[in-house]
Every structure is written in structure tokens, then in C-alpha cells.
Design an enzyme around this catalytic site. Structure first.
Site, mmCIF file in Angstrom:
data_model
loop_
_atom_site.group_PDB
_atom_site.id
_atom_site.type_symbol
_atom_site.label_atom_id
_atom_site.label_comp_id
_atom_site.label_asym_id
_atom_site.label_seq_id
_atom_site.Cartn_x
_atom_site.Cartn_y
_atom_site.Cartn_z
ATOM 1 N N LYS A 41 51.801 -25.232 -35.241
ATOM 2 C CA LYS A 41 52.246 -24.010 -35.535
ATOM 3 C C LYS A 41 51.405 -22.856 -35.764
ATOM 4 C CE LYS A 41 55.410 -20.952 -36.952
ATOM 5 N NZ LYS A 41 56.356 -20.758 -37.778
ATOM 6 N N LYS A 62 50.502 -14.533 -44.863
ATOM 7 C CA LYS A 62 50.021 -15.999 -45.117
ATOM 8 C C LYS A 62 49.721 -17.021 -43.956
ATOM 9 C CE LYS A 62 53.456 -18.593 -45.436
ATOM 10 N NZ LYS A 62 54.022 -19.666 -44.547
HETATM 11 P P1 NAD Z 1 62.372 -16.385 -47.424
HETATM 12 O O1 NAD Z 1 61.286 -15.809 -48.366
HETATM 13 O O2 NAD Z 1 63.445 -15.675 -46.941
HETATM 14 O O3 NAD Z 1 62.895 -17.757 -48.442
HETATM 15 C C1 NAD Z 1 62.267 -18.628 -49.217
HETATM 16 C C2 NAD Z 1 63.020 -19.085 -50.239
HETATM 17 O O4 NAD Z 1 62.276 -20.076 -51.144
HETATM 18 C C3 NAD Z 1 63.811 -17.987 -51.203
HETATM 19 O O5 NAD Z 1 65.052 -18.012 -50.995
HETATM 20 C C4 NAD Z 1 63.157 -18.188 -52.388
HETATM 21 O O6 NAD Z 1 63.881 -17.800 -53.699
HETATM 22 C C5 NAD Z 1 62.934 -19.912 -52.432
HETATM 23 N N1 NAD Z 1 61.937 -20.437 -53.242
HETATM 24 C C6 NAD Z 1 60.828 -19.859 -53.864
HETATM 25 N N2 NAD Z 1 60.181 -20.661 -54.709
HETATM 26 C C7 NAD Z 1 60.982 -21.497 -54.622
HETATM 27 C C8 NAD Z 1 61.113 -22.745 -55.495
HETATM 28 N N3 NAD Z 1 60.111 -23.128 -56.397
HETATM 29 N N4 NAD Z 1 61.912 -23.746 -55.691
HETATM 30 C C9 NAD Z 1 63.331 -23.314 -54.895
HETATM 31 N N5 NAD Z 1 63.111 -22.213 -54.189
HETATM 32 C C10 NAD Z 1 62.296 -21.466 -54.140
HETATM 33 O O7 NAD Z 1 61.209 -17.097 -46.656
HETATM 34 P P2 NAD Z 1 61.796 -17.438 -44.980
HETATM 35 O O8 NAD Z 1 61.672 -16.381 -43.951
HETATM 36 O O9 NAD Z 1 63.168 -18.248 -44.945
HETATM 37 O O10 NAD Z 1 60.674 -18.570 -44.645
HETATM 38 C C11 NAD Z 1 60.533 -19.863 -45.100
HETATM 39 C C12 NAD Z 1 59.589 -20.499 -44.435
HETATM 40 O O11 NAD Z 1 59.712 -20.672 -43.018
HETATM 41 C C13 NAD Z 1 57.896 -19.881 -44.568
HETATM 42 O O12 NAD Z 1 57.079 -21.084 -44.758
HETATM 43 C C14 NAD Z 1 57.927 -18.927 -43.298
HETATM 44 O O13 NAD Z 1 56.360 -18.811 -42.888
HETATM 45 C C15 NAD Z 1 58.723 -20.201 -42.403
HETATM 46 N N6 NAD Z 1 59.231 -19.471 -41.295
HETATM 47 C C16 NAD Z 1 59.976 -18.118 -41.313
HETATM 48 C C17 NAD Z 1 60.364 -17.425 -40.078
HETATM 49 C C18 NAD Z 1 61.182 -16.222 -40.155
HETATM 50 O O14 NAD Z 1 61.465 -15.602 -39.276
HETATM 51 N N7 NAD Z 1 61.462 -15.822 -41.193
HETATM 52 C C19 NAD Z 1 60.150 -18.181 -38.883
HETATM 53 C C20 NAD Z 1 59.582 -19.410 -38.759
HETATM 54 C C21 NAD Z 1 59.081 -20.065 -39.824
#
Ligand code: NAD
Length: 292
Positions: free
Chosen positions: A169, A237
Site C-alpha cells: 500500500k 502520514k
Molecule cells: P477518518 O479520520 O475519517 O476516520 C477514522 C475514524 O477513527 C474516525 O471516525 C475516528 O473518530 C475514529 N477513531 C479514532 N481513534 C479511535 C479510537 N481510539 N477508537 C475508536 N475509533 C477511533 O479516516 P478515514 O479517511 O476513514 O481513513 C481511515 C484509514 O483508512 C486511514 O489509515 C487512512 O490512511 C486509510 N485510507 C483512507 C482513504 C480515504 O480516501 N479517506 C483511502 C484509503 C485508505
């Protein structure tokens, strides 16, 4: 039906959990944000009061969390409540060494870990068409594959080591992010020199020179549709993890470090919560500075 849990109901997690519901699973879900849990509860999911309650009610627990330290904290909270034979599937984009560390830790209790980052963004999570790059035991993946098919079209087993999916990734994102910066700079320079961006994009697309950044992202950025659902904090990140991964392997990534710095300056200026689409505007302010 397999009992599933989902922790982290943000941009990616919420639509993935909704797809599990749509396929008839009965997920137990948790997020630090009460409103995120309530939104899923209103659609029929079981809201948990903490991560331990998710572990008690699920044989497969998905994580979609913002960073490796958060993954480590959540896994430490999960550990005492996990039952032998269950599988933790980390869908976050994480660090190979972190995923391998949590896998070693949970193996003591008979729990498998799959490092399974995804690509396809919010549209793929919503449509259930994500690609998942999986590191870990094939037998654990066989157990999880039917459930993962609720939100993914392509589930690729990268290797037996739990960090293998994260490594792929980070490398995939390296190419995508470098292409994005290069394509953004190229189009801005073209515009500055008087070119119409539309035929330039057509040529780039027809030559298949750049793929994703031009065909999907750049037209939206040029039109000012900046909310692509992927924050600059996450982009920063991922680049930090990539360059650290390069250092860990004694491989200097010249372009990777340069792009990390560009994204770092953009993030300092625009804030971690700004959508990554705004980077194009940030570059525009530098490249088109006399008319910005
Ligand atoms: P986001 O910030 O929208 O969602 C993360 C969620 O985790 C939030 O709702 C937050 O409240 C929750 N959270 C944080 N700490 C927590 C804890 N201790 N316990 C429970 N919940 C907790 O992020 P996202 O965009 O959904 O991305 C999530 C992951 O997926 C990341 O690692 C990101 O790099 C990866 N990702 C994101 C995308 C994208 O397009 N957004 C694409 C591929 C991969």
C-alpha cells in the site's frame, strides 16, 4: 452468519460497515465519536460502549483508524477481550513493523492478524468495490474473505507476513502521490504558459501517462470540487510511513522525501483536516503567483 465487528467509522469505515449491514451481517460497531456509532445503530448495527464489547461479540474485527499509534492503542484495549480463533483485520494504512508487532502480540492468545489496507477511496468504500492488499496467513484470509467481499471487489493475498499488505500500500501510494504532484505542476505550468488544460488532460489520459491523478482527481481539482474525502493529515502520514519504511530498508527515496516536504508545507499552511484536493490550489498560489 459470521459475527463481525467494526472499529473506526470515519470516511472509509462507515460505508464499509454499511455494506456489511446491506449483505445481512449484524456488525457490532464502535468509534470514539458517539454520533458515528448512532448513525450505524439507526441502520440496524449494534452499537458498542467500548472496543472490548466489540471483541466479545465478533469473530472477525475490522479496524479503520487514523494512524499506527491509534491502531496499537485500540489493539491493546481489545486484547483482553479477544477469544482464541478470532481474527483482527486492520484495514488502515499502517506501518509494516507495527502490523507485525500486533500480530506477534495477539498470536500468544491464538488470534490472527491480517494487515489489509485498502485502495479505492470513499467511492470504492461506498460502492463496495475496494481493492484490499492482504498480509498474513492464507488460512485467516480464507476465513475473512467472504465477509470482505461485502466491501471489496479485489482481495489480493500479498504474502504470509502481516506487514506485507502495508508495504505494498505504501509503495502504491508513493507512485500515486508523486504522480499527483508531477501532474498538478505540469498542468499549472501548462495553464500559465497559455494552454487550455482540457486538451492537455485529454492527451495525458489518452497516452495513459499518469492514470489516476489526471483521469480522476485533477479534473475535479481544476473545477474546484475539492472535497475528495482524503485529508492532508492522512496524506502526510502515509508519506511519513513511506519515507520511514525507505529508511528502515536503507533505501533513500529522493522523490518520496521531496513530495513529503511539499505535502508537509501544504499541510502546515492549510491544516491537517483540509482535503488533499486543496494541494492543487496551494501549488497554484506558488506557480501562478503573479495572478493568484
Ligand atoms: P477518518 O479520520 O475519517 O476516520 C477514522 C475514524 O477513527 C474516525 O471516525 C475516528 O473518530 C475514529 N477513531 C479514532 N481513534 C479511535 C479510537 N481510539 N477508537 C475508536 N475509533 C477511533 O479516516 P478515514 O479517511 O476513514 O481513513 C481511515 C484509514 O483508512 C486511514 O489509515 C487512512 O490512511 C486509510 N485510507 C483512507 C482513504 C480515504 O480516501 N479517506 C483511502 C484509503 C485508505
Amino acid at each position: 452468519m459470521t459475527r463481525v465487528g467494526y472499529i473506526g467509522l470515519g470516511t472509509m469505515g462507515r460505508p464499509m460497515a454499511e455494506n456489511l449491514l446491506a449483505d445481512g451481517y449484524d456488525p457490532t460497531v464502535f468509534d470514539l465519536r458517539d454520533e458515528a456509532v448512532e448513525a450505524l445503530e439507526s441502520q440496524g448495527a449494534n452499537g458498542a460502549a467500548d472496543v472490548g464489547e466489540v471483541a466479545e461479540n465478533a469473530a472477525i474485527i475490522f479496524l479503520s483508524l487514523p494512524s499506527p499509534p491509534v491502531v496499537e492503542d485500540v489493539v491493546a484495549e481489545l486484547k483482553p477481550a479477544l477469544t482464541p480463533g478470532s481474527v483482527v483485520v486492520d484495514l488502515s494504512t499502517s506501518m509494516p513493523s507495527v502490523t507485525e508487532g500486533i500480530a506477534d502480540e495477539l498470536a500468544e492468545g491464538g488470534v490472527d492478524v491480517l494487515g489489509a489496507p485498502v485502495t479505492g477511496g470513499r467511492p470504492g468504500a461506498t460502492d463496495g468495490t475496494l481493492t484490499v492488499m492482504v498480509g498474513g496467513e492464507e488460512s485467516a484470509l480464507d476465513q475473512c474473505r467472504p465477509v470482505m467481499e461485502s466491501f471489496a471487489n479485489d482481495i489480493i493475498h500479498i504474502g504470509e507476513s502481516p506487514g506485507d499488505g502495508d508495504a505494498v500500500k505504501l509503495l502504491r501510494n508513493y507512485i500515486a502521490f508523486v504522480q499527483y504532484i508531477a501532474a498538478s505542476e505540469a498542468v499549472l505550468l501548462g495553464q500559465k504558459s497559455g494552454l487550455d488544460p482540457e486538451p492537455l488532460l485529454d492527451v495525458l489520459d489518452s497516452a495513459d501517462a499518469l492514470g489516476e491523478p489526471t483521469s480522476i482527481f485533477l479534473p475535479k481539482k481544476i473545477e474546484g470540487e475539492y472535497d475528495l474525502g482524503f485529508g492532508l493529515g492522512l496524506m502526510e502520514k502515509d508519506l511519513k510511513l513511506l519515507t520511514q519504511y525507505g529508511e528502515d530498508n536503507d533505501a533513500p527515496l529522493m522523490l518520496g522525501n521531496a513530495v513529503r516536504q511539499i505535502v508537509g508545507y501544504g499541510t502546515s499552511d492549510l491544516g491537517k483536516d483540509a482535503d488533499n484536493g486543496k494541494l492543487h490550489q496551494y501549488l497554484k498560489e506558488m506557480i501562478h503567483r503573479e495572478d493568484a
